[in-house]
Design a protein around this motif. Sequence first.
Motif, PDB file in Angstrom:
ATOM      1  N   LEU A   4      -0.457  11.579   7.407  1.00  0.00           N
ATOM      2  CA  LEU A   4      -1.446  10.459   7.377  1.00  0.00           C
ATOM      3  C   LEU A   4      -2.692  10.741   8.435  1.00  0.00           C
ATOM      4  N   ARG A   5      -2.487  11.451   9.439  1.00  0.00           N
ATOM      5  CA  ARG A   5      -3.754  11.947  10.260  1.00  0.00           C
ATOM      6  C   ARG A   5      -4.661  12.702   9.392  1.00  0.00           C
ATOM      7  N   GLU A   6      -4.237  13.749   8.579  1.00  0.00           N
ATOM      8  CA  GLU A   6      -5.021  14.413   7.775  1.00  0.00           C
ATOM      9  C   GLU A   6      -5.800  13.509   6.707  1.00  0.00           C
ATOM     10  N   LEU A   7      -5.131  12.504   6.244  1.00  0.00           N
ATOM     11  CA  LEU A   7      -5.969  11.356   5.474  1.00  0.00           C
ATOM     12  C   LEU A   7      -6.939  10.721   6.088  1.00  0.00           C
ATOM     13  N   ALA A   8      -6.589  10.317   7.269  1.00  0.00           N
ATOM     14  CA  ALA A   8      -7.455   9.634   7.981  1.00  0.00           C
ATOM     15  C   ALA A   8      -8.947  10.804   8.361  1.00  0.00           C
ATOM     16  N   ARG A   9      -8.661  11.818   8.477  1.00  0.00           N
ATOM     17  CA  ARG A   9      -9.751  12.816   8.765  1.00  0.00           C
ATOM     18  C   ARG A   9     -10.624  12.795   7.518  1.00  0.00           C
ATOM     19  N   LYS A  14      -1.614   1.367   9.962  1.00  0.00           N
ATOM     20  CA  LYS A  14      -1.219   0.059   9.542  1.00  0.00           C
ATOM     21  C   LYS A  14      -1.222  -0.214   8.238  1.00  0.00           C
ATOM     22  N   LEU A  15      -2.109   0.287   7.448  1.00  0.00           N
ATOM     23  CA  LEU A  15      -2.092   0.314   5.777  1.00  0.00           C
ATOM     24  C   LEU A  15      -0.988   1.148   5.383  1.00  0.00           C
ATOM     25  N   ALA A  16      -0.432   2.287   5.946  1.00  0.00           N
ATOM     26  CA  ALA A  16       0.794   2.849   5.349  1.00  0.00           C
ATOM     27  C   ALA A  16       2.026   2.225   5.564  1.00  0.00           C
ATOM     28  N   ASN A  17       1.997   1.354   6.853  1.00  0.00           N
ATOM     29  CA  ASN A  17       3.249   0.470   7.283  1.00  0.00           C
ATOM     30  C   ASN A  17       3.064  -0.735   6.696  1.00  0.00           C
ATOM     31  N   ASN A  75      -2.135   3.403  -8.106  1.00  0.00           N
ATOM     32  CA  ASN A  75      -1.447   4.558  -7.336  1.00  0.00           C
ATOM     33  C   ASN A  75      -1.470   4.330  -5.883  1.00  0.00           C
ATOM     34  N   ILE A  76      -2.324   3.611  -5.519  1.00  0.00           N
ATOM     35  CA  ILE A  76      -2.613   3.140  -4.036  1.00  0.00           C
ATOM     36  C   ILE A  76      -1.943   1.580  -3.734  1.00  0.00           C
ATOM     37  N   ILE A  77      -2.275   0.797  -4.707  1.00  0.00           N
ATOM     38  CA  ILE A  77      -1.819  -0.790  -4.378  1.00  0.00           C
ATOM     39  C   ILE A  77      -0.967  -1.102  -5.386  1.00  0.00           C
ATOM     40  N   SER A  78       0.329  -1.628  -5.126  1.00  0.00           N
ATOM     41  CA  SER A  78       1.168  -2.203  -6.123  1.00  0.00           C
ATOM     42  C   SER A  78       1.591  -3.662  -5.577  1.00  0.00           C
ATOM     43  N   ILE A 123       0.798  -1.176  -0.080  1.00  0.00           N
ATOM     44  CA  ILE A 123      -0.004   0.057  -0.152  1.00  0.00           C
ATOM     45  C   ILE A 123       1.000   1.355   0.059  1.00  0.00           C
ATOM     46  N   ASN A 124       0.698   2.399  -1.013  1.00  0.00           N
ATOM     47  CA  ASN A 124       1.812   3.378  -1.031  1.00  0.00           C
ATOM     48  C   ASN A 124       1.286   4.467  -0.519  1.00  0.00           C
TER      49      ASN A 124
END
Length: 75
Positions: free
Chosen positions: A20-25, A36-39, A64-67, A7-8
């Motif tokens: 990542l916190r802003e993405l969560a929001r 967890k996804l980011a890591n 762009n998200i998954i490779s 996961i990119n």
Amino acid sequence: MSRHVTINLKELVASRNISLRELARLSDIEPSIINKLANNKHERISLRHIERIADALEVDDIRNIISIQTDKNKI
């Protein structure tokens, strides 16, 4: 040769200059799940989460998200 799904998120949020916190929001996903996804620590990936991330980051191509990464050293 061994393959694994990656996961990119770190690259995507960096390219958009957000955290990542802003993405969560923006995606309305728990920060712990985003982390967890980011890591790449999440065993299961919810398609709804991928949809929300794509909406939040305005991504039209799931690649762009998954490779899929290949580790040539593992048999």
